[in-house]
Enzyme design. Structure first.
Site, PDB file in Angstrom:
ATOM      1  CG  MET A  44      -2.039  -0.966   1.123  1.00  0.00           C
ATOM      2  SD  MET A  44      -3.455  -0.427   2.050  1.00  0.00           S
ATOM      3  CE  MET A  44      -2.883  -0.711   3.730  1.00  0.00           C
ATOM      4  CB  CYS A  45       1.181   3.899  -2.337  1.00  0.00           C
ATOM      5  SG  CYS A  45       1.731   2.606  -3.484  1.00  0.00           S
ATOM      6  NE  ARG A  46      -1.020   5.003   3.171  1.00  0.00           N
ATOM      7  CZ  ARG A  46      -2.197   4.619   3.671  1.00  0.00           C
ATOM      8  NH1 ARG A  46      -2.684   5.190   4.782  1.00  0.00           N
ATOM      9  NH2 ARG A  46      -2.895   3.683   3.092  1.00  0.00           N
TER      10      ARG A  46
END
Lengths: 263, 263, 263, 263
Positions: free
Chosen positions: C1-3
Site C-alpha cells: 500500500m502506498c500513501r
C-alpha cells in the site's frame, strides 16, 4: 571540463536557455564543442531564485540528456535568475552534493575548471573556509571549497574583491615549490538579485566564456547556444562580468596578474 | 543507527548471512528490532575479500530491500571474510561514498554509531587524518574520518591499540568545554585475514553488538539474525572481538575507561 | 500500500501539504499509520499543474524522506492542483516510470491499491488499453494500465463513468474461474481544472481515504496529515469525491455493486 | 546503438575484457568508434555464470564510465561465460529492467539494434511472448520482448532456429503495409554452457560484430577491443556464431533471406 549557463533578466521558464536552443546545454551534455571533455555526463544541476531569498536546487547524478524530470522542471519553473550546469568530473565522485550549483544562504555558485593537483592542495584550500561556513561543505569538490572560501573572504559584501583575493591565494598555492599546477576558474555567483561571472586561469589557458545581452536580459555561457556566433561576446581572461540590479551589464578586469599568468 | 554484519570463516556465498536468515540484514533494513531507527533505508554496502589483497565493494544509495543487484551479488559472490551494512543516516548526505564499508588499501571498515555534534567536531577529527591518507577521504561521514584516523594512528600494525587511542581522543573531544556529546562506536575492521570488532560508548549507552561462533566461523552482528537468542553472545561495552587467523576468537577489554564512561 | 495526497484550491506552494504538516506525506514515507506497509520507501512522485495544460512531474526511485531535491521543489513550486505519492511496491520494479503520478495528455493519475494476482490478469488489463494510448504505457505497473484503460473508456469526457466501467470489468476479471482476487482501488485523477478521487474494493476491505475542505480548498489524503481527526472526513467505499471547477465538493456513489462487493 | 562483449572460455575475471583492454567496453561507453551513437551512457549491465544454473546480473542506470561498483565487480568476479553491455537508448526509458543483459531461467540475452517504429509494432511483438513467459517481461524494451519471443519459439532447445523464426516474423512485420522499417539485430544468447551470437538486419545495414578466438576462448564484440584489427574477424550479416561446449567455434548462415534483405 563542465559546461554551464547563467541567466539574469525578465522572468522566463528555465527551458528558454536550458533545453530549447539548438545547441542547448542538454545538447552540450552529449557533445560539447569548445571543451576537452566532449561528453558532460557526470551529473548536472539547476539552481534558480523564486519567491524566497534562498535559491531552489535540483541536482542529479544521471546525465542531463536522459533525465525526464529535468525537462518537466525546465518547462514549469520560471525565474529571473537561474543557473544550469552539466558536469564532467575531474576526479571527485559523482554524487549529488558534488553537482553544481552549490548554495549557501542566499548565494549560489557554479564552476567550470580545475585546481591542478587537488589532492595536494585540498587541505590548504579547505583551510581557507572559516569555521562558521564549514558546515556548508556537504560535498568534496574543489569547486565547493573555493565557493565557501570566497564567501569566507567577504564574498557576500564584495564578491569580485573576495574572488580576486581567493584566486590570488590559489595561484600562489598552485605555483609554490617550483610547481606550476594549472588553475582554471570560469565561474558564476549570484545572490538573488545580481549575477557575477568570472574567467581566469593561471599556468594554463582560460576556459571559454561568452555572454549575450539584449533588452536588459543577459545570458552567460561556456559556449554559444546557437550558430550565430556574432551575437556572443567572449569574456576576456582576467575579467569579471557584472550584471548588477539597476545597472547595465559591465565587464571589468578583476585580477590583473591573472591575465599575465594566463598568457 | 545502522545495522551491520561481519563474517570470517570458511568461504561461503554472501547470501548465507546477508539475505537468507529469518531476520537477515535485508529484513533489518525494513524493520530493525534493537535500533532507534526502525528503518535503515539510507543506502547500503557490501565489502568482501577474494583473490586480491584489497577488498571488493558494492555500495548503493537505494534501500537494500529493493535492490535486485544485491540479491544477485549475494548469491554469486563467495568470500571467507565479508561485511554488509544498511545505513540510517545521522545527517550526512545519502551518497555512495558515504555508504559503508569504507576501504583503504587492504583494510575495510564499517560503523554503527554517532559522533555527537559532528558539525562542531568535524574539523578536529579530520585533522587526525595524516596527509598521506587524506586522499582516501572520498566521502564526508564521521565514520570514514574515524577509520582513516585509526589507520593514521598505526591501525595497520596494531588495530586494537590504534582504535583505543583514537577513541580516547574522540572521548576527550566530545567532553570538552563542559559538553558531554554522545559518542557511540560499534565498528568492524578487517585486513583480508583478521577481523576486529569494537563496542564502545561515551556519554551514552553503547549500541548493541552480538556474535556467534561455530566450527571456527564467526559472525558479528548488530542484532541476532534469528530468534535463537541463546546462540548469540553480546560483546560487552568497552570490549573488542578478535578473530585473528590461526587463533580462537577472543574478547578483550580494549578501552577500560570507556566502560566507566558508558555507565 | 502506498500513501498519497491530492490538492485542489488556491495556488499554494507544494510544501503546504507535502512536507510541512505534522504527519506529512514525507513522515508517512517513513512511518505510515493506516497502512499495512509501515514504510513507503519504494520511490515517490510529485505532479502539478501550472501554466501549461499538461502537468509537470518529478519522480524518483529513492525514498522521499532523504531526497533533498524534493524539499527544494516543494518549497519553490506553487500550484492550484497537485498530487504527491510515496510508493510501497506490490511487486513491480522500482523505476521512475513505475512511480506515481502518471501523466497522459492533460490528465494525471495516482493510485494506492492492488490488482490481486497481477501476473495472471496483466494481459487482460493491458488489452483494455486502446492502441492509440498504448504508446503512453512507459512503465509496467497495474496502476498505469488501469489509468490508460480508464482514459480509453472515455475518461476524458466522463471520468467517473469510465472509472466505474473499468472497475466493473476488473471486478469481473478478479472474480472469474472461482477466484476471488482482492481488488483495491483508491485513486485520484485530474485534468488541470477538476479533481476526482475514488475509493473502491472488491473481495477485500477498501484502503483508507479522507478529505478536508475549507474555503473552497480541498485536500484528499490516504491518512490524515495531523492529529485533528475530526477535521478529516472519510470517503465511503464505493464513493467518488468530485472537486469540479465552479461547484462545491461533492461525494457520490459511483459503483453501487462495489459497496456490496466490498462488504 | 549500444556496444557489448560476450566471452566464453577459461574462467577469467570479468575485467579481462570489460575494463582492461585499450579500447575496452568502458572506453566505448564514452567514445565508440563504429557506432552512430558515439556515447553509450544510458545505463549498462553485466551478466555472468558461476556456480548456479542461472546467471548473476548487475545492471545500473548510470553510465558505465563512472561506476565504481562496476570496477570492483569486474575485478572480483570470475566467470567462464559472461556478457557486458553499455546502452544507448533508442527511446525506451533508462531503468534497470531496461538495461541488458536480460535473464530468464538459465538463459541470458543482450542486444544491439533496433526494431523500427517500435511503438507501432510493440503489441504485435509482445503478442509473440507466450503467457507462461509474460511474467518475465519486467521491462519495456523491444530487446526484452524479442528475447522472450525467441524463448517462446523454442529457443531453449534450438536457439538458432527459434531466433531465425522470430526474426523472419519481425522482418515480415517491419515490411507490411508498404512500410520498410529498419530492423537491426546483433545479439548474444547463452545458457551457461553455450554461447550464440547473431548478426542480422532487414531494410538496413547490419550493425558491426566481430570475434576473436584463441586457445578455445572466444570473445564476441560490437567493435574490436584494441588496435590489432587483423586479430578480429567480422561475423557476416545473416550469420550466427556458435560457441557450443565441446565443439570448435563455428560460423553458420542462419537466415538466408536476411542477407538479401540487408543488401
Amino acid at each position: 571540463m563542465c559546461r554551464w549557463i547563467a541567466y539574469r533578466g525578465e522572468t522566463v521558464p528555465l527551458e528558454q536557455y536550458v533545453t530549447a536552443p539548438a545547441h542547448s546545454l542538454i545538447v552540450q551534455s552529449v557533445r560539447a564543442l569548445e571543451s576537452t571533455a566532449g561528453t558532460n555526463g557526470d551529473g548536472f544541476g539547476l539552481g534558480w531564485y523564486g519567491e524566497h531569498p534562498e535559491p531552489g536546487l535540483y541536482r542529479e547524478v544521471r546525465p542531463a540528456w536522459s533525465d525526464e524530470n529535468l525537462r518537466y522542471l525546465c518547462r514549469h519553473i520560471h525565474s529571473h535568475l537561474y543557473f544550469a550546469h552539466v558536469r564532467s568530473s575531474t576526479g571527485t565522485p559523482i554524487t549529488r552534493p558534488n553537482c553544481h550549483p552549490f548554495a549557501c544562504g542566499r548565494w549560489m555558485f557554479m564552476h567550470n575548471g580545475v585546481i591542478g593537483n587537488w589532492s595536494r592542495l585540498r587541505r590548504k584550500v579547505e583551510a581557507l573556509i572559516p569555521d562558521e561556513l564549514y558546515g556548508s561543505r556537504v560535498g568534496t569538490t574543489d569547486s565547493e571549497a573555493v565557493f565557501l572560501a570566497i564567501l569566507g573572504a567577504g564574498g557576500d559584501k564584495d564578491p569580485v574583491g573576495a574572488t580576486a583575493q581567493i584566486l590570488t591565494t590559489l595561484t600562489a598555492l598552485a605555483s609554490t615549490n617550483g610547481l606550476s599546477e594549472p588553475l582554471r576558474f570560469t565561474a558564476a555567483m549570484a545572490n538573488g538579485r545580481d549575477l557575477f561571472a568570472f574567467r581566469y586561469a593561471a599556468n594554463s589557458d582560460a576556459n571559454s566564456l561568452y555572454y549575450r545581452e539584449a533588452g536588459g536580459n543577459v545570458v552567460v555561457v561556456s559556449e554559444p547556444l546557437d550558430a550565430e556566433r556574432s551575437q556572443w561576446t567572449p569574456v576576456p581572461p582576467g575579467y569579471a562580468l557584472l550584471a548588477v540590479a539597476g545597472k547595465p551589464v559591465a565587464l571589468a578586469p578583476f585580477l590583473a596578474e591573472s591575465r599575465i599568468a594566463a598568457e
